[in-house]
Design an enzyme around this catalytic site. Structure first.
Site, mmCIF file in Angstrom:
data_model
loop_
_atom_site.group_PDB
_atom_site.id
_atom_site.type_symbol
_atom_site.label_atom_id
_atom_site.label_comp_id
_atom_site.label_asym_id
_atom_site.label_seq_id
_atom_site.Cartn_x
_atom_site.Cartn_y
_atom_site.Cartn_z
ATOM 1 N N SER A 295 -40.069 75.878 12.095
ATOM 2 C CA SER A 295 -39.336 76.704 11.143
ATOM 3 C C SER A 295 -39.963 78.083 11.077
ATOM 4 O O SER A 295 -41.069 78.306 11.564
ATOM 5 C CB SER A 295 -39.361 76.070 9.750
ATOM 6 O OG SER A 295 -40.553 76.417 9.062
ATOM 7 N N ASP A 296 -39.285 79.016 10.432
ATOM 8 C CA ASP A 296 -39.906 80.269 10.055
ATOM 9 C C ASP A 296 -40.488 80.096 8.649
ATOM 10 O O ASP A 296 -40.324 79.071 7.999
ATOM 11 C CB ASP A 296 -38.900 81.419 10.117
ATOM 12 C CG ASP A 296 -39.566 82.772 10.370
ATOM 13 O OD1 ASP A 296 -40.788 82.893 10.149
ATOM 14 O OD2 ASP A 296 -38.869 83.710 10.773
#
Length: 727
Positions: A295-296
């Site tokens: 994920s970011d």
């Protein structure tokens, strides 16, 4: 004997750093470890913790006394240092010792002794460390149209990362930049899918060839946010997805990228972090990616708090993990996420098989990097890359206007001024020491940078005298300008990143435009040098009066030295625009592959993709195109028709047969380039892969498919063109 031993040692170190464990061996190691982990330990593996969780006071400080207990409690499979969050001291040795210390504690206190993997943003060199050499940002490297140069830059970056005990970088950006107002535009390689694809493949090869895992980010559509606002929604058709936004990721995957990061925004109204269609069906199904999907920053939480697409963190965790996210990058909420994921698994929202799959991917990732084989032993010594940084900066510089032949500067009195003339912050841009740039946030160190004014002074040729005055002393400055033969004014965007770097009007700060007007008003020749991460719209009445306009992008540590050489004519301006330069902000998003529509009045940019002047002239002639099994071989005689050597560059454009949908007037597909002496002609050949000539066939709301259509095609390079027919 000593020299022989040294050579053996350095050869061994180089080979060990470059050797990634093969996939089958790594996965076998990972499966053996996975079988010994509990559910809680697997959840720990797929959770990323910020390394401030292990420092005194949760800030840039030494490792905390209770760090061992924190490892035992969180069981993190990976650790993040964010942009500008550094150990103390923030030196190469400090980094290497700090991460080695965390590695030792992790191996002693994490389940089965499995170490955490350290990840960081090294997007134009090891940009968190003031002592490191910083290279041009990607938008500048795109202007060089030279993937081999990008590979060399990334190799240097990877060696420095390994010296600091880091084996994972969140780079390269594989987004195609389609809206220059966007705050991350300068992190892209440009607007053209083929250009970005070639650069991304080179970056992955450079990083992973030196033993550092590359991360393709941000999958996908991040480069087309609505209104040009970071993390905005992108409305993308199936045709545009395949023609524009997937090719660069496909190229990085084919180059072997070990990880991919998801887009922080949304596509067609669906947050990408919860899009199974994109993250599993497209990324893994269509593109064949089998590595780690991360994920970011904090983006699973954002499904609840920002997007409001999920009612709580439990369902957000389930949505993201089921969509395909393997590792959650969380800076502060490790415990909350782990509890939420545990509840999702216990309640059946996430299957144990899916959790096992995610944990296996991270364990395999570590095994491929050799992290399971022993402790970190980084030297803590960075290489001196300033020669390479100057070479890279020189390759990017783009001359847009020189109507009076003011450049090169050969004689007379030169006055240099402007906010960018001696500013490391502007010259380096965002993601430099701090993620928002030099002097921002909690990191105040200023790196050693060769800026423009000192470089012009130090390297002035005989017959040129240089003086420099800051723009703040306006009366003295204007008096000096009237006494000068040429004024060089260095302008630029203030450093920033992500949403803080959005520039809706594509302008410079008002005070810089006032400065430019005042200098033009003196009647003396004014050469403007722009240090910016995007095309800048200057007032038309001012721009027409300029004696020269140079686009320097964000040129890095040695940008000033490279600029001085070019302005004095010791080198030329080999860079060519990797984007279309709009005439007004209303044209933001105008690209070279825009199809004709409406009344057929296609808007024209101020400067097109591939545009750039030099101190010499060039031509492409005798263009031929020969179809083959995998693509079309294009050949042209490139001529340097001027009186001095230079880099000759021509963007190749393709005219395709009718497909039932809108087609670009001429789609950019490749580049022809050669360094030529004055008067030299050389035949240059490039193969345009068939997939760059394909059309995506299908109706507005139907499925689309790629097809190499029968009919007549035309390849154009400069004024030369060649037709060929496919059956």
């Amino acid at each position: 004997m000593r020299r022989a031993a040294f050579l053996l040692l350095t050869t061994a170190l180089a080979s060990s750093a470059a050797a990634l464990t093969d996939q089958a061996t790594a996965e076998a190691q990972a499966r053996a470890l996975l079988a010994r982990l509990s559910v809680d330990e697997k959840i720990g593996q797929v959770t990323m913790a910020h390394f401030f969780r292990f420092t005194e006071g949760g800030r840039s400080a030494p490792i905390a006394a209770n760090a061992a207990q924190t490892f035992g409690a969180l069981k993190p499979g990976s650790l993040l240092n964010g942009g500008g969050d550094t150990p103390q001291p923030n030196t190469p040795r400090g980094w290497a010792d700090f991460l080695a210390g965390l590695d030792t504690l992790g191996r002693a206190n994490l389940p089965q002794g499995i170490p955490a993997v350290f990840g960081t943003d090294a997007v134009h060199g090891v940009n968190n460390v003031p002592a490191a050499t910083l290279f041009p940002h990607n938008i500048g490297l795109g202007a060089a149209f030279n993937p081999a140069l990008t590979r060399e830059v990334e190799q240097a970056t990877a060696r420095d990362l390994r010296a600091l005990n880091t084996a994972w970088t969140f780079a390269p950006v594989a987004d195609v930049g389609r809206d220059p107002r966007w705050g991350r535009y300068y992190e892209t390689f440009g607007e053209a899918p083929w250009l970005v694809a070639d650069q991304v493949a080179a970056a992955v090869t450079g990083l992973q060839g030196e033993g550092v895992a590359a991360t393709l980010k941000h999958f996908t559509g991040y480069g087309l946010p609505s209104l040009g606002l970071d993390r905005g929604n992108a409305e993308i058709s199936a045709r545009a997805l395949h023609e524009t936004f997937l090719p660069s990721f496909q190229a990085g995957i084919r180059a072997g990228a070990l990880s991919v990061m998801a887009n922080s925004g949304s596509v067609n109204g669906v947050p990408v972090h919860a899009s199974k269609s994109l993250l599993t069906d497209v990324l893994r199904g269509e593109l064949g990616f089998n590595g780690l999907l991360v994920s970011d920053w904090n983006d699973i939480d954002r499904l609840v708090g920002t997007f409001r697409s999920q009612p709580d963190l439990v369902r957000a965790a389930a949505a993201s993990v089921n969509a395909g996210i393997d590792v959650y990058m969380v800076p502060n909420t490790v415990e909350a996420y782990q509890a939420a994921l545990k509840e999702a698994v216990t309640s059946g929202l996430v299957s144990t098989a899916r959790l096992d799959e995610a944990a296996l991917r991270l364990l395999t990732f570590k095994a491929r990097l050799g992290l399971l084989d022993g402790p970190l032993t980084g030297s803590g010594v960075l290489e001196d890359h300033r020669t390479l940084a100057k070479k890279a900066a020189a390759a990017t510089l783009t001359l847009l206007d020189n109507p009076r032949g003011t450049l090169p500067l050969k004689t007379g009195r030169v006055l240099v001024t402007g906010p960018a003339m001696d500013s490391p912050a502007i010259q380096l841009g965002g993601w430099s020491v701090n993620w928002q740039g030099v002097g921002k946030g909690n990191v105040r160190e200023v790196p050693r940078v060769t800026t423009l004014a000192p470089a012009l002074k130090a390297t002035a040729p005989a017959g040129v005298t240089v003086s420099a005055l800051p723009e703040g002393k306006r009366p003295q400055l204007l008096a000096a300008a009237k006494g000068a033969d040429v004024v060089v004014v260095a302008l630029g965007e203030p450093p920033a990143a992500e949403w803080e770097a959005n520039n809706p009007s594509l302008t410079l700060p008002a005070e810089q435009l006032t400065l430019l007007r005042d200098l033009v008003g003196t009647g003396k020749p004014v050469v403007a040098v722009l240090m910016a991460g995007r095309p800048i719209v200057l007032p038309a009445d001012v721009q027409v009066e300029l004696a020269g306009l140079v686009m320097a992008y964000l040129p890095g540590t040695e940008g000033g030295a490279a600029l001085a050489d070019a302005l004095y004519g010791r080198t030329g301006f080999p860079g060519r625009l990797p984007f279309s330069w709009p005439e007004t902000a209303v044209q933001a998003g105008l690209t070279a592959d825009r199809p004709p529509e409406g009344a057929g009045q296609a808007p024209q940019p101020l400067y097109p993709l591939g545009y750039g002047l030099d101190y010499t002239t060039s031509a492409a002639r005798e263009v031929t195109a020969t179809p083959g099994p995998g693509g079309v071989t294009l050949s042209a005689a490139l001529t340097n028709s001027g009186s001095r050597s230079g880099t000759v560059t021509f963007v190749v454009r393709a005219v395709l047969p009718a497909s039932g949908a809108l087609q670009a007037v001429a789609r950019p597909v490749a580049v022809l380039q050669a360094d030529l002496k004055a008067g030299e002609t050389r035949r240059v050949t490039v193969t345009v892969p068939n997939e760059r000539l394909q059309s995506w066939i299908g109706d507005a709301f139907g499925t689309v498919r790629p097809e190499l259509l029968p009919g007549t095609y035309t390849l154009i390079a400069g004024d030369g063109r060649a037709d060929f027919t496919l059956p």
